[in-house]
Design a protein around this motif. Structure first.
Motif, PDB file in Angstrom:
ATOM      1  N   GLN A   1      13.204 -65.972  15.415  1.00 45.30           N
ATOM      2  CA  GLN A   1      12.176 -66.366  16.373  1.00 45.30           C
ATOM      3  C   GLN A   1      12.081 -67.872  16.580  1.00 45.30           C
ATOM      4  O   GLN A   1      11.664 -68.319  17.643  1.00 45.30           O
ATOM      5  CB  GLN A   1      10.821 -65.786  15.985  1.00 45.30           C
ATOM      6  CG  GLN A   1      10.241 -66.280  14.682  1.00 45.30           C
ATOM      7  CD  GLN A   1       8.885 -65.674  14.399  1.00 45.30           C
ATOM      8  OE1 GLN A   1       8.121 -65.339  15.307  1.00 45.30           O
ATOM      9  NE2 GLN A   1       8.574 -65.524  13.133  1.00 45.30           N
ATOM     10  N   CYS A   2      12.504 -68.687  15.618  1.00 47.61           N
ATOM     11  CA  CYS A   2      12.411 -70.138  15.815  1.00 47.61           C
ATOM     12  C   CYS A   2      13.682 -70.739  16.391  1.00 47.61           C
ATOM     13  O   CYS A   2      13.681 -71.888  16.822  1.00 47.61           O
ATOM     14  CB  CYS A   2      12.031 -70.837  14.513  1.00 47.61           C
ATOM     15  SG  CYS A   2      13.345 -70.987  13.289  1.00 47.61           S
ATOM     16  N   GLY A   3      14.789 -69.987  16.402  1.00 52.75           N
ATOM     17  CA  GLY A   3      16.031 -70.472  16.969  1.00 52.75           C
ATOM     18  C   GLY A   3      16.925 -71.203  15.979  1.00 52.75           C
ATOM     19  O   GLY A   3      18.010 -71.644  16.340  1.00 52.75           O
ATOM     20  N   ALA A   4      16.514 -71.322  14.718  1.00 45.93           N
ATOM     21  CA  ALA A   4      17.346 -72.005  13.719  1.00 45.93           C
ATOM     22  C   ALA A   4      18.606 -71.217  13.400  1.00 45.93           C
ATOM     23  O   ALA A   4      19.616 -71.807  13.033  1.00 45.93           O
ATOM     24  CB  ALA A   4      16.546 -72.240  12.435  1.00 45.93           C
ATOM     25  N   VAL A   5      18.550 -69.884  13.535  1.00 43.65           N
ATOM     26  CA  VAL A   5      19.720 -69.037  13.297  1.00 43.65           C
ATOM     27  C   VAL A   5      19.984 -68.225  14.557  1.00 43.65           C
ATOM     28  O   VAL A   5      19.089 -67.521  15.044  1.00 43.65           O
ATOM     29  CB  VAL A   5      19.516 -68.087  12.095  1.00 43.65           C
ATOM     30  CG1 VAL A   5      20.744 -67.219  11.883  1.00 43.65           C
ATOM     31  CG2 VAL A   5      19.179 -68.861  10.830  1.00 43.65           C
ATOM     32  N   ARG A   6      21.195 -68.357  15.078  1.00 44.85           N
ATOM     33  CA  ARG A   6      21.623 -67.584  16.240  1.00 44.85           C
ATOM     34  C   ARG A   6      22.956 -66.938  15.899  1.00 44.85           C
ATOM     35  O   ARG A   6      23.732 -67.462  15.102  1.00 44.85           O
ATOM     36  CB  ARG A   6      21.794 -68.476  17.473  1.00 44.85           C
ATOM     37  CG  ARG A   6      20.516 -69.105  17.987  1.00 44.85           C
ATOM     38  CD  ARG A   6      19.610 -68.147  18.705  1.00 44.85           C
ATOM     39  NE  ARG A   6      20.262 -67.629  19.910  1.00 44.85           N
ATOM     40  CZ  ARG A   6      19.878 -66.548  20.564  1.00 44.85           C
ATOM     41  NH1 ARG A   6      18.852 -65.828  20.165  1.00 44.85           N
ATOM     42  NH2 ARG A   6      20.521 -66.149  21.638  1.00 44.85           N
ATOM     43  N   TYR A   7      23.218 -65.789  16.507  1.00 50.68           N
ATOM     44  CA  TYR A   7      24.475 -65.089  16.252  1.00 50.68           C
ATOM     45  C   TYR A   7      24.979 -64.429  17.513  1.00 50.68           C
ATOM     46  O   TYR A   7      24.245 -64.295  18.494  1.00 50.68           O
ATOM     47  CB  TYR A   7      24.317 -64.045  15.134  1.00 50.68           C
ATOM     48  CG  TYR A   7      23.371 -62.908  15.459  1.00 50.68           C
ATOM     49  CD1 TYR A   7      23.792 -61.807  16.203  1.00 50.68           C
ATOM     50  CD2 TYR A   7      22.063 -62.929  15.004  1.00 50.68           C
ATOM     51  CE1 TYR A   7      22.936 -60.758  16.498  1.00 50.68           C
ATOM     52  CE2 TYR A   7      21.197 -61.887  15.286  1.00 50.68           C
ATOM     53  CZ  TYR A   7      21.631 -60.804  16.027  1.00 50.68           C
ATOM     54  OH  TYR A   7      20.780 -59.773  16.320  1.00 50.68           O
ATOM     55  N   VAL A   8      26.238 -64.035  17.480  1.00 52.59           N
ATOM     56  CA  VAL A   8      26.826 -63.257  18.560  1.00 52.59           C
ATOM     57  C   VAL A   8      27.629 -62.116  17.932  1.00 52.59           C
ATOM     58  O   VAL A   8      28.271 -62.285  16.901  1.00 52.59           O
ATOM     59  CB  VAL A   8      27.691 -64.129  19.499  1.00 52.59           C
ATOM     60  CG1 VAL A   8      28.908 -64.668  18.804  1.00 52.59           C
ATOM     61  CG2 VAL A   8      28.070 -63.375  20.754  1.00 52.59           C
ATOM     62  N   LEU A   9      27.537 -60.952  18.557  1.00 49.92           N
ATOM     63  CA  LEU A   9      28.347 -59.787  18.184  1.00 49.92           C
ATOM     64  C   LEU A   9      29.453 -59.670  19.227  1.00 49.92           C
ATOM     65  O   LEU A   9      29.177 -59.737  20.426  1.00 49.92           O
ATOM     66  CB  LEU A   9      27.515 -58.507  18.187  1.00 49.92           C
ATOM     67  CG  LEU A   9      26.260 -58.500  17.327  1.00 49.92           C
ATOM     68  CD1 LEU A   9      25.521 -57.170  17.492  1.00 49.92           C
ATOM     69  CD2 LEU A   9      26.585 -58.754  15.874  1.00 49.92           C
ATOM     70  N   THR A  10      30.683 -59.486  18.781  1.00 50.11           N
ATOM     71  CA  THR A  10      31.803 -59.356  19.719  1.00 50.11           C
ATOM     72  C   THR A  10      32.256 -57.913  19.853  1.00 50.11           C
ATOM     73  O   THR A  10      33.314 -57.642  20.416  1.00 50.11           O
ATOM     74  CB  THR A  10      32.972 -60.246  19.286  1.00 50.11           C
ATOM     75  OG1 THR A  10      33.321 -59.943  17.947  1.00 50.11           O
ATOM     76  CG2 THR A  10      32.605 -61.721  19.414  1.00 50.11           C
TER      77      THR A  10
END
Length: 156
Positions: free
Chosen positions: A15-24
């Motif tokens: 929710q704070c944006g410190a951790v972002r990820y992407v699934l491929t």
């Protein structure tokens, strides 16, 4: 080797944006878990997860802190805001992300329920409870501005 630009990409994060990820790859085996560990880890009646192979999850900003909730599994979460993000069997070849942390959580509805012995007795009746939209609740409470500090459900 460059990433395949035609591969599906599903983004998410805390929710704070410190951790972002992407699934491929599209998640598989989306499930609701009612076990007591998930209740405590999420601070909620249940948690909802979708799994991918380890290679199909890339953290694009930050990395989750980890907590070994049992001898067999660890949970990833944002150390800054506390958002639960992942569940993984120790040494496993796959990892699950919390569906609520996906930018579009509607994409992968759960197909099964686990830990059903822990289901709270009132969960079954949730759909029958009266509902109210957030804007209606805010108006009734005379709140004009929430002042949202959460990361948007997309990259800025």
């Amino acid at each position: 080797m460059p990433a395949d630009s035609s591969a599906p990409r599903y983004a998410g994060g805390c929710q704070c944006g410190a951790v972002r990820y992407v699934l491929t790859a599209a998640p598989r085996a989306a499930s609701v878990c009612h076990c007591r560990m998930c209740q405590k880890a999420g601070g909620a009646p249940f948690m909802v997860f979708a799994g991918v192979k380890n290679a199909d999850l890339t953290f694009t900003r930050g990395a989750p802190a980890k907590y070994s909730s049992s001898d067999i599994a660890e949970r990833g979460f944002c150390a800054a805001c506390g958002t639960p993000l992942t569940y993984q069997m120790k040494g496993g070849k796959s990892i699950s992300v919390t569906i609520g942390s996906l930018d579009d959580p509607n994409l992968f509805p759960p197909r099964r329920q686990l830990g059903v012995e822990g289901t709270l007795h009132w969960v079954e009746g949730l759909a029958a409870l009266p509902g109210q939209r957030t804007d209606e609740w805010l108006a009734a409470a005379k709140i004009e501005n929430v002042g949202n500090h959460q990361h948007p459900d997309h990259e800025i």
